[in-house]
Design a protein around this motif. Structure first.
Motif, PDB file in Angstrom:
ATOM      1  N   TYR A 137       0.844  -1.203   0.000  1.00 33.26           N
ATOM      2  CA  TYR A 137       0.000   0.000   0.000  1.00 33.26           C
ATOM      3  C   TYR A 137       0.872   1.243   0.000  1.00 33.26           C
ATOM      4  CZ  TYR A 137       0.908  -0.324   5.047  1.00 33.26           C
ATOM      5  OH  TYR A 137       1.520  -0.431   6.270  1.00 33.26           O
ATOM      6  N   ASP A 138       0.246   2.371  -0.357  1.00 33.69           N
ATOM      7  CA  ASP A 138       0.950   3.658  -0.379  1.00 33.69           C
ATOM      8  C   ASP A 138       0.827   4.345   0.967  1.00 33.69           C
ATOM      9  OD1 ASP A 138       1.634   3.400  -3.074  1.00 33.69           O
ATOM     10  OD2 ASP A 138      -0.281   4.263  -3.730  1.00 33.69           O
ATOM     11  N   GLY A 139       1.839   5.057   1.365  1.00 33.05           N
ATOM     12  CA  GLY A 139       1.782   5.885   2.567  1.00 33.05           C
ATOM     13  C   GLY A 139       2.081   5.100   3.827  1.00 33.05           C
ATOM     14  N   GLU A 140       1.811   5.754   4.961  1.00 32.49           N
ATOM     15  CA  GLU A 140       2.152   5.143   6.250  1.00 32.49           C
ATOM     16  C   GLU A 140       1.035   4.245   6.760  1.00 32.49           C
ATOM     17  OE1 GLU A 140       3.627   7.755   9.256  1.00 32.49           O
ATOM     18  OE2 GLU A 140       5.081   8.671   7.904  1.00 32.49           O
ATOM     19  N   GLY A 141       1.416   3.307   7.590  1.00 32.46           N
ATOM     20  CA  GLY A 141       0.445   2.475   8.293  1.00 32.46           C
ATOM     21  C   GLY A 141       0.507   2.792   9.781  1.00 32.46           C
ATOM     22  N   TRP A 142      -0.650   3.100  10.367  1.00 34.22           N
ATOM     23  CA  TRP A 142      -0.730   3.364  11.816  1.00 34.22           C
ATOM     24  C   TRP A 142      -1.667   2.346  12.459  1.00 34.22           C
ATOM     25  CZ3 TRP A 142       0.125   8.712  14.331  1.00 34.22           C
ATOM     26  CH2 TRP A 142       1.200   9.376  13.714  1.00 34.22           C
ATOM     27  N   GLY A 143      -2.976   2.697  12.563  1.00 33.04           N
ATOM     28  CA  GLY A 143      -3.916   1.787  13.226  1.00 33.04           C
ATOM     29  C   GLY A 143      -4.727   0.970  12.242  1.00 33.04           C
ATOM     30  N   LEU A 144      -5.303  -0.139  12.755  1.00 36.47           N
ATOM     31  CA  LEU A 144      -6.125  -1.004  11.909  1.00 36.47           C
ATOM     32  C   LEU A 144      -7.180  -1.703  12.764  1.00 36.47           C
ATOM     33  CD1 LEU A 144      -5.992  -1.847   8.831  1.00 36.47           C
ATOM     34  CD2 LEU A 144      -4.921  -3.969   9.612  1.00 36.47           C
ATOM     35  N   CYS A 145      -8.419  -1.788  12.235  1.00 34.83           N
ATOM     36  CA  CYS A 145      -9.441  -2.644  12.845  1.00 34.83           C
ATOM     37  C   CYS A 145     -10.364  -3.132  11.745  1.00 34.83           C
ATOM     38  CB  CYS A 145     -10.211  -1.936  13.970  1.00 34.83           C
ATOM     39  SG  CYS A 145     -11.245  -0.531  13.477  1.00 34.83           S
ATOM     40  N   VAL A 176     -12.088  12.836   9.678  1.00 33.77           N
ATOM     41  CA  VAL A 176     -12.507  12.837  11.078  1.00 33.77           C
ATOM     42  C   VAL A 176     -12.505  14.274  11.587  1.00 33.77           C
ATOM     43  CG1 VAL A 176     -11.950  12.009  13.401  1.00 33.77           C
ATOM     44  CG2 VAL A 176     -11.643  10.501  11.416  1.00 33.77           C
ATOM     45  N   ARG A 177     -13.634  14.656  12.203  1.00 32.60           N
ATOM     46  CA  ARG A 177     -13.827  16.025  12.680  1.00 32.60           C
ATOM     47  C   ARG A 177     -14.272  15.982  14.132  1.00 32.60           C
ATOM     48  NH1 ARG A 177     -11.480  16.823   8.866  1.00 32.60           N
ATOM     49  NH2 ARG A 177     -11.949  17.967   6.954  1.00 32.60           N
ATOM     50  N   GLU A 178     -13.584  16.769  14.966  1.00 30.97           N
ATOM     51  CA  GLU A 178     -14.018  16.940  16.348  1.00 30.97           C
ATOM     52  C   GLU A 178     -14.589  18.339  16.468  1.00 30.97           C
ATOM     53  OE1 GLU A 178     -10.902  16.719  19.248  1.00 30.97           O
ATOM     54  OE2 GLU A 178     -12.290  16.990  20.919  1.00 30.97           O
ATOM     55  N   ARG A 179     -15.893  18.448  16.748  1.00 32.01           N
ATOM     56  CA  ARG A 179     -16.577  19.738  16.777  1.00 32.01           C
ATOM     57  C   ARG A 179     -16.366  20.502  15.477  1.00 32.01           C
ATOM     58  NH1 ARG A 179     -17.066  21.262  22.473  1.00 32.01           N
ATOM     59  NH2 ARG A 179     -16.191  19.569  23.717  1.00 32.01           N
ATOM     60  N   GLY A 180     -16.279  19.749  14.389  1.00 33.61           N
ATOM     61  CA  GLY A 180     -16.135  20.373  13.087  1.00 33.61           C
ATOM     62  C   GLY A 180     -14.704  20.629  12.650  1.00 33.61           C
ATOM     63  N   ARG A 181     -13.751  20.419  13.554  1.00 30.65           N
ATOM     64  CA  ARG A 181     -12.353  20.680  13.209  1.00 30.65           C
ATOM     65  C   ARG A 181     -11.613  19.372  12.936  1.00 30.65           C
ATOM     66  NH1 ARG A 181     -13.539  23.360  17.936  1.00 30.65           N
ATOM     67  NH2 ARG A 181     -14.181  25.501  17.560  1.00 30.65           N
ATOM     68  N   PRO A 182     -10.711  19.383  11.963  1.00 31.33           N
ATOM     69  CA  PRO A 182      -9.982  18.148  11.625  1.00 31.33           C
ATOM     70  C   PRO A 182      -9.228  17.597  12.838  1.00 31.33           C
ATOM     71  CG  PRO A 182      -9.448  19.912  10.066  1.00 31.33           C
ATOM     72  CD  PRO A 182     -10.271  20.527  11.150  1.00 31.33           C
ATOM     73  N   LEU A 183      -9.276  16.288  13.013  1.00 29.64           N
ATOM     74  CA  LEU A 183      -8.527  15.635  14.090  1.00 29.64           C
ATOM     75  C   LEU A 183      -7.585  14.621  13.456  1.00 29.64           C
ATOM     76  CD1 LEU A 183      -8.056  15.183  17.140  1.00 29.64           C
ATOM     77  CD2 LEU A 183      -9.812  13.396  17.033  1.00 29.64           C
ATOM     78  N   ASP A 184      -6.278  14.877  13.582  1.00 30.12           N
ATOM     79  CA  ASP A 184      -5.309  13.941  13.000  1.00 30.12           C
ATOM     80  C   ASP A 184      -4.566  13.193  14.111  1.00 30.12           C
ATOM     81  OD1 ASP A 184      -3.458  15.771  13.938  1.00 30.12           O
ATOM     82  OD2 ASP A 184      -2.925  16.539  11.954  1.00 30.12           O
ATOM     83  N   GLN A 185      -3.512  12.488  13.755  1.00 26.58           N
ATOM     84  CA  GLN A 185      -2.717  11.672  14.695  1.00 26.58           C
ATOM     85  C   GLN A 185      -3.541  10.513  15.269  1.00 26.58           C
ATOM     86  OE1 GLN A 185       0.644  12.618  14.994  1.00 26.58           O
ATOM     87  NE2 GLN A 185       0.008  14.128  13.477  1.00 26.58           N
ATOM     88  N   LEU A 186      -4.539  10.061  14.511  1.00 31.11           N
ATOM     89  CA  LEU A 186      -5.335   8.910  14.953  1.00 31.11           C
ATOM     90  C   LEU A 186      -4.444   7.686  14.873  1.00 31.11           C
ATOM     91  CD1 LEU A 186      -8.421   9.880  12.817  1.00 31.11           C
ATOM     92  CD2 LEU A 186      -8.169  10.232  15.306  1.00 31.11           C
ATOM     93  N   ASN A 187      -4.284   7.001  16.002  1.00 36.13           N
ATOM     94  CA  ASN A 187      -3.323   5.886  16.006  1.00 36.13           C
ATOM     95  C   ASN A 187      -4.057   4.566  16.164  1.00 36.13           C
ATOM     96  OD1 ASN A 187      -0.815   4.712  15.788  1.00 36.13           O
ATOM     97  ND2 ASN A 187       0.030   5.600  17.645  1.00 36.13           N
ATOM     98  N   GLU A 188      -3.843   3.827  17.223  1.00 31.33           N
ATOM     99  CA  GLU A 188      -4.418   2.488  17.323  1.00 31.33           C
ATOM    100  C   GLU A 188      -5.940   2.568  17.303  1.00 31.33           C
ATOM    101  OE1 GLU A 188      -4.904  -1.673  18.136  1.00 31.33           O
ATOM    102  OE2 GLU A 188      -5.757  -0.163  19.432  1.00 31.33           O
ATOM    103  N   LEU A 189      -6.584   1.623  16.637  1.00 29.65           N
ATOM    104  CA  LEU A 189      -8.033   1.654  16.418  1.00 29.65           C
ATOM    105  C   LEU A 189      -8.693   0.421  17.009  1.00 29.65           C
ATOM    106  CD1 LEU A 189      -8.119   2.624  12.615  1.00 29.65           C
ATOM    107  CD2 LEU A 189      -8.179   4.173  14.589  1.00 29.65           C
ATOM    108  N   GLU A 190      -9.988   0.569  17.310  1.00 34.10           N
ATOM    109  CA  GLU A 190     -10.793  -0.568  17.709  1.00 34.10           C
ATOM    110  C   GLU A 190     -12.202  -0.381  17.158  1.00 34.10           C
ATOM    111  OE1 GLU A 190      -9.440  -3.152  19.098  1.00 34.10           O
ATOM    112  OE2 GLU A 190     -11.160  -4.341  19.736  1.00 34.10           O
ATOM    113  N   CYS A 191     -12.642  -1.320  16.346  1.00 34.94           N
ATOM    114  CA  CYS A 191     -14.002  -1.292  15.794  1.00 34.94           C
ATOM    115  C   CYS A 191     -14.918  -2.016  16.777  1.00 34.94           C
ATOM    116  CB  CYS A 191     -14.060  -2.033  14.464  1.00 34.94           C
ATOM    117  SG  CYS A 191     -13.118  -1.296  13.110  1.00 34.94           S
TER     118      CYS A 191
END
Ligand code: DDQ
Ligand code: CA
Length: 267
Positions: A137-145, A176-191
């Motif tokens: 895949y292209d780009g970085e890999g961080w979290g996955l679920c 991803v938006r928190e109160r309408g503002r972009p939220l980055d640095q999303l790391n480990e995930l859980e579905c």
């Protein structure tokens, strides 16, 4: 002499944190029009367990009575089956030294393991831990679920990517938006049951994301899990696993000496 230190082991914020605003957040009640104000949650610790403090935790999930963990760092990345109560590593595969492992997800009897900057995802069999195949895949890999249909992946940006587990192709993406503002640095995930939980890199915040809209619908303050001594050699909080049988989460971090069985409760 020794100072008495009151720790946050029970999940209660300590006095010195009580007045500290959460980094990166605004006052409660303010949000862009048309976006939800996230629910404010904290963690209530049910129990805690030992965790291998040499594990640079990058992915964590629960399946049929065991934890599965991906650990990172070059030359030291691994896939592990871990006993919850003892923290014992029951099974382990080491990755090639050139690989820095990242997020981990299960699809049926397969585990998918990302790498940080190597552009490769590794598929392993369960329960044997045999290598099955590799995706590029292209780009970085961080979290996955896995949400039951797609693999949900983060890459450090403010987007979540939905991939077909058969092809690893991106079929959808959401900002991803928190109160309408972009939220980055999303790391480990859980579905979990139609939502995506993500811990935000270099913070002790966990957010709950509606994967359809990308809105953050809850923000969890997970500060105070480790005491001062445990925190000394520990890196950031990273690793959320849902245990359906218990209705609880397990939370740990990179080089954390403990993991915590918690419930998310209103603040
Ligand atoms: N990530 O987990 C946030 C995606 C990456 C963390 C990488 C931490 C840096 C470790 C040192 C890198 C050595 C080249
Ligand atoms: Ca997880």
């Amino acid at each position: 002499g020794e100072e008495l230190v009151i720790t946050g082991r029970d999940g209660e914020r300590r006095d010195d944190e009580r007045e500290t605003p959460e980094p990166g957040t605004t006052e409660p009640g303010t949000a862009e029009p048309g976006t939800p104000v996230p629910e404010r949650l904290r963690v209530n610790v049910i129990r805690s367990f030992p965790h291998d403090s040499r594990a640079f935790t990058q992915g964590l999930l629960w399946h049929e009575g065991h934890l599965y963990e991906s650990t990172g760092q070059y030359r030291r990345s691994s896939l592990r089956r871990v006993a919850l109560e003892s923290g014992e590593v029951l099974e382990r595969r080491d990755l090639e030294p050139r690989i820095f492992a990242e997020g981990l997800a299960r699809v049926g009897d397969r585990l998918y393991q990302l790498s940080w900057q190597e552009g490769q995802a590794f598929v392993w069999s369960l329960p044997a831990f045999e290598p099955v195949r590799t995706f590029e895949y292209d780009g970085e890999g961080w979290g996955l679920c896995h949400d039951g249909t797609h693999l949900v992946m983060s890459d450090g940006s403010d987007e979540l990517f939905f991939r077909d587990p058969e092809t690893f192709e991106i079929v959808r993406r959401v900002q991803v938006r928190e109160r309408g503002r972009p939220l980055d640095q999303l790391n480990e995930l859980e579905c979990v049951d139609g939502v995506v939980w993500a811990n935000v890199w270099q913070t002790e915040r966990i957010v709950r994301i509606d994967p359809r809209s990308g809105h953050v619908t809850a923000v969890v303050d997970a500060r105070g899990l480790l005491d001062d001594e445990e925190r000394e050699d520990a890196d950031v909080l990273n690793g959320i696993a849902w245990i359906p049988e218990r209705g609880h989460f397990v939370i740990t971090g990179k080089y954390w000496p403990r993991m915590f069985e918690v419930e998310m409760v209103p603040r």
